[in-house]
Design a protein around this motif. Sequence first.
Motif, mmCIF file in Angstrom:
data_model
loop_
_atom_site.group_PDB
_atom_site.id
_atom_site.type_symbol
_atom_site.label_atom_id
_atom_site.label_comp_id
_atom_site.label_asym_id
_atom_site.label_seq_id
_atom_site.Cartn_x
_atom_site.Cartn_y
_atom_site.Cartn_z
ATOM 1 N N ALA A 133 0.831 -1.206 0.000
ATOM 2 C CA ALA A 133 0.000 0.000 0.000
ATOM 3 C C ALA A 133 0.863 1.254 0.000
ATOM 4 O O ALA A 133 0.615 2.208 -0.743
ATOM 5 N N HIS A 134 1.883 1.253 0.841
ATOM 6 C CA HIS A 134 2.775 2.417 0.926
ATOM 7 C C HIS A 134 3.454 2.654 -0.424
ATOM 8 O O HIS A 134 3.559 3.800 -0.892
ATOM 9 N N ARG A 135 3.909 1.591 -1.063
ATOM 10 C CA ARG A 135 4.606 1.734 -2.334
ATOM 11 C C ARG A 135 3.679 2.267 -3.422
ATOM 12 O O ARG A 135 4.035 3.193 -4.160
ATOM 13 N N ILE A 136 2.485 1.680 -3.549
ATOM 14 C CA ILE A 136 1.567 2.093 -4.611
ATOM 15 C C ILE A 136 1.140 3.542 -4.422
ATOM 16 O O ILE A 136 1.073 4.322 -5.374
ATOM 17 N N THR A 137 0.843 3.931 -3.180
ATOM 18 C CA THR A 137 0.431 5.313 -2.927
ATOM 19 C C THR A 137 1.560 6.284 -3.247
ATOM 20 O O THR A 137 1.328 7.353 -3.830
ATOM 21 N N ALA A 138 2.791 5.924 -2.886
ATOM 22 C CA ALA A 138 3.931 6.797 -3.178
ATOM 23 C C ALA A 138 4.129 6.959 -4.680
ATOM 24 O O ALA A 138 4.383 8.070 -5.177
ATOM 25 N N GLU A 139 4.005 5.862 -5.417
ATOM 26 C CA GLU A 139 4.154 5.946 -6.866
ATOM 27 C C GLU A 139 3.066 6.825 -7.480
ATOM 28 O O GLU A 139 3.334 7.644 -8.370
ATOM 29 N N GLU B 4 3.040 -19.155 3.961
ATOM 30 C CA GLU B 4 3.462 -19.445 2.591
ATOM 31 C C GLU B 4 2.313 -19.221 1.609
ATOM 32 O O GLU B 4 2.518 -18.704 0.503
ATOM 33 N N ALA B 5 1.099 -19.590 1.998
ATOM 34 C CA ALA B 5 -0.056 -19.349 1.130
ATOM 35 C C ALA B 5 -0.290 -17.853 0.944
ATOM 36 O O ALA B 5 -0.641 -17.394 -0.146
ATOM 37 N N ALA B 6 -0.086 -17.079 2.002
ATOM 38 C CA ALA B 6 -0.229 -15.624 1.897
ATOM 39 C C ALA B 6 0.826 -15.037 0.976
ATOM 40 O O ALA B 6 0.561 -14.118 0.203
ATOM 41 N N ASP B 7 2.045 -15.569 1.034
ATOM 42 C CA ASP B 7 3.094 -15.100 0.131
ATOM 43 C C ASP B 7 2.726 -15.365 -1.317
ATOM 44 O O ASP B 7 2.984 -14.544 -2.208
ATOM 45 N N ARG B 8 2.099 -16.520 -1.566
ATOM 46 C CA ARG B 8 1.706 -16.822 -2.946
ATOM 47 C C ARG B 8 0.576 -15.920 -3.408
ATOM 48 O O ARG B 8 0.510 -15.546 -4.570
ATOM 49 N N ALA B 9 -0.376 -15.569 -2.481
ATOM 50 C CA ALA B 9 -1.473 -14.675 -2.868
ATOM 51 C C ALA B 9 -0.923 -13.315 -3.271
ATOM 52 O O ALA B 9 -1.324 -12.721 -4.244
ATOM 53 N N ARG B 10 -0.001 -12.763 -2.486
ATOM 54 C CA ARG B 10 0.785 -11.581 -2.811
ATOM 55 C C ARG B 10 -0.048 -10.467 -3.421
ATOM 56 O O ARG B 10 0.140 -10.056 -4.569
ATOM 57 N N VAL B 11 -1.002 -9.996 -2.661
ATOM 58 C CA VAL B 11 -1.885 -8.944 -3.149
ATOM 59 C C VAL B 11 -1.348 -7.596 -2.755
ATOM 60 O O VAL B 11 -0.483 -7.466 -1.904
ATOM 61 N N ARG B 12 -1.909 -6.540 -3.373
ATOM 62 C CA ARG B 12 -1.502 -5.177 -3.094
ATOM 63 C C ARG B 12 -2.727 -4.326 -2.857
ATOM 64 O O ARG B 12 -3.788 -4.594 -3.393
ATOM 65 N N GLY B 13 -2.585 -3.253 -2.096
ATOM 66 C CA GLY B 13 -3.700 -2.369 -1.796
ATOM 67 C C GLY B 13 -3.265 -0.943 -1.702
ATOM 68 O O GLY B 13 -2.085 -0.645 -1.615
ATOM 69 N N PRO B 14 -4.201 0.034 -1.719
ATOM 70 C CA PRO B 14 -3.876 1.433 -1.778
ATOM 71 C C PRO B 14 -3.613 2.105 -0.452
ATOM 72 O O PRO B 14 -3.380 3.291 -0.410
ATOM 73 N N GLY B 15 -3.652 1.428 0.696
ATOM 74 C CA GLY B 15 -3.372 2.116 1.960
ATOM 75 C C GLY B 15 -3.618 1.185 3.127
ATOM 76 O O GLY B 15 -4.296 0.189 3.002
ATOM 77 N N GLY B 16 -3.062 1.449 4.295
ATOM 78 C CA GLY B 16 -3.341 0.612 5.441
ATOM 79 C C GLY B 16 -2.226 0.630 6.449
ATOM 80 O O GLY B 16 -1.250 1.342 6.311
ATOM 81 N N ALA B 17 -2.370 -0.186 7.490
ATOM 82 C CA ALA B 17 -1.395 -0.220 8.572
ATOM 83 C C ALA B 17 -1.052 -1.657 8.901
ATOM 84 O O ALA B 17 -1.879 -2.554 8.783
ATOM 85 N N ARG B 18 0.165 -1.879 9.375
ATOM 86 C CA ARG B 18 0.622 -3.230 9.707
ATOM 87 C C ARG B 18 0.021 -3.700 11.027
ATOM 88 O O ARG B 18 -0.143 -2.937 11.946
#
Length: 391
Positions: free
Chosen positions: A310-316, A368-382
């Motif tokens: 999210a941080h990366r996409i928003t910055a770009e 490992e399943a979450a790593d394979r899903a590897r989704v992206r989003g526009p904002g959020g917190a850890r």
Amino acid sequence: MESVIDRACAAALYAEGDAALDTGASLLAASPEADAEAHRRGEEFVRRAWERGWHPADLVRYVRRELDERRAALAATLIAAETARYAELPPRWRRQLAELPPPVERNRPDRFGYAGDLLELYRVLLRLPAIEPAGPPPGAAADPHRPPAADEPRMLTRIRALLAKAEATGFPEEAEALTTKAQELMARHTIDEALLATRTHSRETPGACRIGVEPPYEGAKAVLLDAVASANRCRAVWNEDLGFSTVVGFEPDLDAVELLFTSLLVQGTTAMTRSEAGQRAGGRKRTKTFRQAFWMGYAQRLGGRLAADAHRITAEADTSADGGGGLLPVLAARDVAVADTAERMFPRTTTTRLRGVCDLDGWNHGTEAADRARVRGPGGARRGPDGEIMA
């Protein structure tokens, strides 16, 4: 006729136990002339549920949890009859109605059994608690600041198609690529909507929707929904007792949350089934602790990845918007509006820590399943390792 229904309801709805239900059911079963009015009474109970903040999917889900699938289908039949009287319904209501169980046959040959089901359902409907409204009830005046409803935007149709392919494929790499592409489209769609609202001086305010969080392992699924909501600039508040989370945000973001959460549940279930098959091949039986740990690992890892992406996409996007630096203030203003709306709706939320993960293999397979899903989003917190969510 009215007196028969009143006597049946008085006998069955305001007392406990099967004997009271049997008395009311006997009165209705012996009076075929009262059938139409008995169903109209049920539609009135449904109408009161709307006034207490409930939506069709919420109501059917709650009846299923409290009773069973048979009475849930009966509730769906009453809902279809009650909502048919409205000329217009909000788009989210129309989608919920389309997904309800098929209607049941009224007044089937076993009149006593049917009457008992009807009255037991009315008991539940009569005692429904009031919940926070998530949008206006049917028949209410439209919000003058919200644009009129239209068909689903083309972008959401593309996103839905990509996620459907990701769920259907048997190849993890293909699912990863499809889901990543879908989330990138969601991010662009959200940013475009925010910039358009600013240019047109839109007065649209955040709304809310409720998303079911079904057992088993509902705690981990609520963590996953919270991560997806945060990644899409929304707030999620979990109601464990009623089996749903209320998500607060702007309408395009709410649509994104619903789509992505549903898809990630399907993908997670597929990955867990595959992992369990491998465990059984290695001589280990499938266990509840493995599945619980899998879902927690899956939800936690996805939360971290969503936040980072999210941080990366928003910055770009901020770098390229209006010559650079024009996007962040727009998104910040929308974040404040969402936070304010969520705090007004839920002034007394608490933080819940979910524990009990004790299967390292399950946790590792989930991450490992979450790593394979590897989704992206526009904002959020850890999220932290204890799985803190708003509830």
